[in-house]
Motif scaffolding. Structure first.
Motif, PDB file in Angstrom:
ATOM      1  N   ARG A 145      17.579 -22.325  19.870  1.00  0.00           N
ATOM      2  CA  ARG A 145      17.447 -21.013  19.218  1.00  0.00           C
ATOM      3  C   ARG A 145      17.227 -19.914  20.257  1.00  0.00           C
ATOM      4  NH1 ARG A 145      14.813 -24.317  15.146  1.00  0.00           N
ATOM      5  NH2 ARG A 145      12.964 -24.334  16.441  1.00  0.00           N
ATOM      6  N   GLN A 146      16.412 -20.202  21.257  1.00  0.00           N
ATOM      7  CA  GLN A 146      16.162 -19.223  22.310  1.00  0.00           C
ATOM      8  C   GLN A 146      17.431 -18.942  23.102  1.00  0.00           C
ATOM      9  OE1 GLN A 146      13.460 -17.362  22.700  1.00  0.00           O
ATOM     10  NE2 GLN A 146      14.534 -16.292  24.312  1.00  0.00           N
ATOM     11  N   THR A 147      18.232 -19.967  23.334  1.00  0.00           N
ATOM     12  CA  THR A 147      19.490 -19.791  24.063  1.00  0.00           C
ATOM     13  C   THR A 147      20.394 -18.801  23.341  1.00  0.00           C
ATOM     14  OG1 THR A 147      19.376 -21.993  25.034  1.00  0.00           O
ATOM     15  CG2 THR A 147      21.550 -20.981  24.906  1.00  0.00           C
ATOM     16  N   LYS A 148      20.507 -18.920  22.027  1.00  0.00           N
ATOM     17  CA  LYS A 148      21.367 -18.011  21.261  1.00  0.00           C
ATOM     18  C   LYS A 148      20.873 -16.569  21.388  1.00  0.00           C
ATOM     19  CE  LYS A 148      23.973 -17.556  17.108  1.00  0.00           C
ATOM     20  NZ  LYS A 148      24.682 -18.339  16.138  1.00  0.00           N
ATOM     21  N   LYS A 149      19.574 -16.346  21.310  1.00  0.00           N
ATOM     22  CA  LYS A 149      19.022 -15.001  21.463  1.00  0.00           C
ATOM     23  C   LYS A 149      19.295 -14.444  22.853  1.00  0.00           C
ATOM     24  CE  LYS A 149      15.242 -15.614  18.187  1.00  0.00           C
ATOM     25  NZ  LYS A 149      13.783 -15.724  18.038  1.00  0.00           N
ATOM     26  N   THR A 150      19.147 -15.305  23.854  1.00  0.00           N
ATOM     27  CA  THR A 150      19.375 -14.894  25.237  1.00  0.00           C
ATOM     28  C   THR A 150      20.834 -14.487  25.445  1.00  0.00           C
ATOM     29  OG1 THR A 150      17.609 -16.323  26.033  1.00  0.00           O
ATOM     30  CG2 THR A 150      19.306 -15.726  27.628  1.00  0.00           C
ATOM     31  N   LEU A 151      21.754 -15.276  24.941  1.00  0.00           N
ATOM     32  CA  LEU A 151      23.179 -14.971  25.095  1.00  0.00           C
ATOM     33  C   LEU A 151      23.559 -13.707  24.336  1.00  0.00           C
ATOM     34  CD1 LEU A 151      24.663 -18.558  24.808  1.00  0.00           C
ATOM     35  CD2 LEU A 151      24.149 -17.258  26.884  1.00  0.00           C
ATOM     36  N   ALA A 152      22.975 -13.505  23.168  1.00  0.00           N
ATOM     37  CA  ALA A 152      23.252 -12.290  22.403  1.00  0.00           C
ATOM     38  C   ALA A 152      22.792 -11.048  23.165  1.00  0.00           C
ATOM     39  CB  ALA A 152      22.583 -12.362  21.032  1.00  0.00           C
ATOM     40  N   LYS A 153      21.648 -11.128  23.837  1.00  0.00           N
ATOM     41  CA  LYS A 153      21.176  -9.998  24.645  1.00  0.00           C
ATOM     42  C   LYS A 153      22.142  -9.720  25.796  1.00  0.00           C
ATOM     43  CE  LYS A 153      16.230 -10.109  23.757  1.00  0.00           C
ATOM     44  NZ  LYS A 153      14.888 -10.166  24.355  1.00  0.00           N
ATOM     45  N   HIS A 154      22.618 -10.777  26.413  1.00  0.00           N
ATOM     46  CA  HIS A 154      23.574 -10.631  27.518  1.00  0.00           C
ATOM     47  C   HIS A 154      24.832  -9.906  27.050  1.00  0.00           C
ATOM     48  CE1 HIS A 154      26.572 -11.499  30.476  1.00  0.00           C
ATOM     49  NE2 HIS A 154      27.007 -12.597  29.909  1.00  0.00           N
ATOM     50  N   LEU A 155      25.440 -10.349  25.950  1.00  0.00           N
ATOM     51  CA  LEU A 155      26.679  -9.720  25.506  1.00  0.00           C
ATOM     52  C   LEU A 155      26.455  -8.322  24.943  1.00  0.00           C
ATOM     53  CD1 LEU A 155      28.868 -12.595  24.053  1.00  0.00           C
ATOM     54  CD2 LEU A 155      28.788 -11.643  26.359  1.00  0.00           C
ATOM     55  N   PHE A 156      25.318  -8.076  24.302  1.00  0.00           N
ATOM     56  CA  PHE A 156      25.006  -6.710  23.880  1.00  0.00           C
ATOM     57  C   PHE A 156      24.877  -5.810  25.108  1.00  0.00           C
ATOM     58  CE2 PHE A 156      21.949  -3.287  23.312  1.00  0.00           C
ATOM     59  CZ  PHE A 156      22.575  -2.567  22.303  1.00  0.00           C
ATOM     60  N   GLY A 157      24.199  -6.305  26.135  1.00  0.00           N
ATOM     61  CA  GLY A 157      24.059  -5.534  27.372  1.00  0.00           C
ATOM     62  C   GLY A 157      25.405  -5.235  28.008  1.00  0.00           C
ATOM     63  N   LEU A 158      26.306  -6.207  27.978  1.00  0.00           N
ATOM     64  CA  LEU A 158      27.661  -6.001  28.494  1.00  0.00           C
ATOM     65  C   LEU A 158      28.349  -4.883  27.725  1.00  0.00           C
ATOM     66  CD1 LEU A 158      30.060  -7.032  30.293  1.00  0.00           C
ATOM     67  CD2 LEU A 158      30.652  -8.516  28.344  1.00  0.00           C
ATOM     68  N   ARG A 159      28.292  -4.961  26.397  1.00  0.00           N
ATOM     69  CA  ARG A 159      28.925  -3.925  25.559  1.00  0.00           C
ATOM     70  C   ARG A 159      28.320  -2.554  25.843  1.00  0.00           C
ATOM     71  NH1 ARG A 159      27.748  -1.658  20.297  1.00  0.00           N
ATOM     72  NH2 ARG A 159      26.235  -3.296  19.854  1.00  0.00           N
ATOM     73  N   TYR A 160      27.005  -2.481  25.855  1.00  0.00           N
ATOM     74  CA  TYR A 160      26.330  -1.201  26.063  1.00  0.00           C
ATOM     75  C   TYR A 160      26.703  -0.601  27.425  1.00  0.00           C
ATOM     76  CZ  TYR A 160      22.627   2.258  26.409  1.00  0.00           C
ATOM     77  OH  TYR A 160      21.935   3.438  26.567  1.00  0.00           O
ATOM     78  N   TYR A 161      26.705  -1.413  28.456  1.00  0.00           N
ATOM     79  CA  TYR A 161      27.037  -0.928  29.797  1.00  0.00           C
ATOM     80  C   TYR A 161      28.478  -0.420  29.862  1.00  0.00           C
ATOM     81  CZ  TYR A 161      27.965  -0.888  34.788  1.00  0.00           C
ATOM     82  OH  TYR A 161      28.342  -0.505  36.049  1.00  0.00           O
ATOM     83  N   ILE A 162      29.406  -1.186  29.311  1.00  0.00           N
ATOM     84  CA  ILE A 162      30.816  -0.788  29.383  1.00  0.00           C
ATOM     85  C   ILE A 162      31.068   0.466  28.540  1.00  0.00           C
ATOM     86  CG2 ILE A 162      33.166  -1.467  28.720  1.00  0.00           C
ATOM     87  CD1 ILE A 162      32.402  -4.337  29.605  1.00  0.00           C
ATOM     88  N   GLU A 163      30.481   0.538  27.374  1.00  0.00           N
ATOM     89  CA  GLU A 163      30.738   1.676  26.488  1.00  0.00           C
ATOM     90  C   GLU A 163      30.010   2.950  26.905  1.00  0.00           C
ATOM     91  OE1 GLU A 163      31.710  -0.874  22.428  1.00  0.00           O
ATOM     92  OE2 GLU A 163      29.915   0.393  22.469  1.00  0.00           O
ATOM     93  N   THR A 164      28.864   2.836  27.577  1.00  0.00           N
ATOM     94  CA  THR A 164      28.077   4.030  27.905  1.00  0.00           C
ATOM     95  C   THR A 164      27.946   4.295  29.402  1.00  0.00           C
ATOM     96  OG1 THR A 164      25.930   2.910  28.047  1.00  0.00           O
ATOM     97  CG2 THR A 164      26.652   3.645  25.843  1.00  0.00           C
ATOM     98  N   GLY A 165      28.121   3.254  30.220  1.00  0.00           N
ATOM     99  CA  GLY A 165      27.892   3.395  31.653  1.00  0.00           C
ATOM    100  C   GLY A 165      26.426   3.291  32.027  1.00  0.00           C
ATOM    101  N   ASN A 166      25.564   3.069  31.049  1.00  0.00           N
ATOM    102  CA  ASN A 166      24.130   2.964  31.281  1.00  0.00           C
ATOM    103  C   ASN A 166      23.703   1.500  31.335  1.00  0.00           C
ATOM    104  OD1 ASN A 166      23.681   5.819  31.200  1.00  0.00           O
ATOM    105  ND2 ASN A 166      23.885   5.697  28.985  1.00  0.00           N
TER     106      ASN A 166
END
Length: 162
Positions: free
Chosen positions: A126-147
């Motif tokens: 369960r922790q692995t899934k949360k960790t991976l979701a944070k990683h991909l959200f961070g990827l999206r946020y960085y690419i879409e905003t540059g932040n």
């Protein structure tokens, strides 16, 4: 072996996503809010077959990952090498990219993990899934905003963007 799948839709071209996810492989800490640092190893300066990165998670944990299979701008696989995660005996992941249109990229990540003792998969899975979701959200946020995201601003930014 546990298998965990995560998907993220990014409003950017496959070229843009591939550049950050694969070409800038050693700089994953820029978009993964759980990592405090990352760097290329063995003289590499960009992502490619057999390139290894060293990732740090605070002062306690680390992980070295190697790119093992590449299908240019479609997919790649990473295999964990040396790490100090307790109870984890194997880690690998595959990133697959697809594009429903020229300005949208679907990232599909499949993570494979095994644990010892085996019952730890119930707790750590369960922790692995949360960790991976944070990683991909961070990827999206960085690419879409540059932040960038980090452990201090993740919760606030995630709440504002979901």
């Amino acid at each position: 072996m546990n298998q965990t799948e995560i998907n993220e839709t990014i409003q950017a071209s496959i070229d843009q996503v591939w550049e950050v996810l694969f070409s800038q492989y050693g700089d994953i800490h820029i978009h993964n809010p759980l990592m405090t640092a990352s760097n290329y190893m063995h003289g590499a300066t960009e992502g490619g077959p057999d390139v290894v990165r060293h990732c740090e998670f605070g002062k306690k944990f680390y992980l070295d990952e190697k790119i093992t299979d590449v299908d240019e701008q479609k997919s790649f696989r990473v295999e964990a090498g040396e790490h100090n995660f307790p109870f984890v005996t194997h880690m690998s992941a595959t990133y697959e990219l697809s594009s429903p249109d020229e300005n949208t990229t679907e990232v599909h990540m499949v993570s494979f993990n095994s644990y010892a003792p085996g019952f730890m998969r119930h707790l750590l899975g369960r922790q692995t899934k949360k960790t991976l979701a944070k990683h991909l959200f961070g990827l999206r946020y960085y690419i879409e905003t540059g932040n960038t995201l980090d452990p201090d601003n993740y919760d606030e930014i995630f709440a504002a963007h979901t």
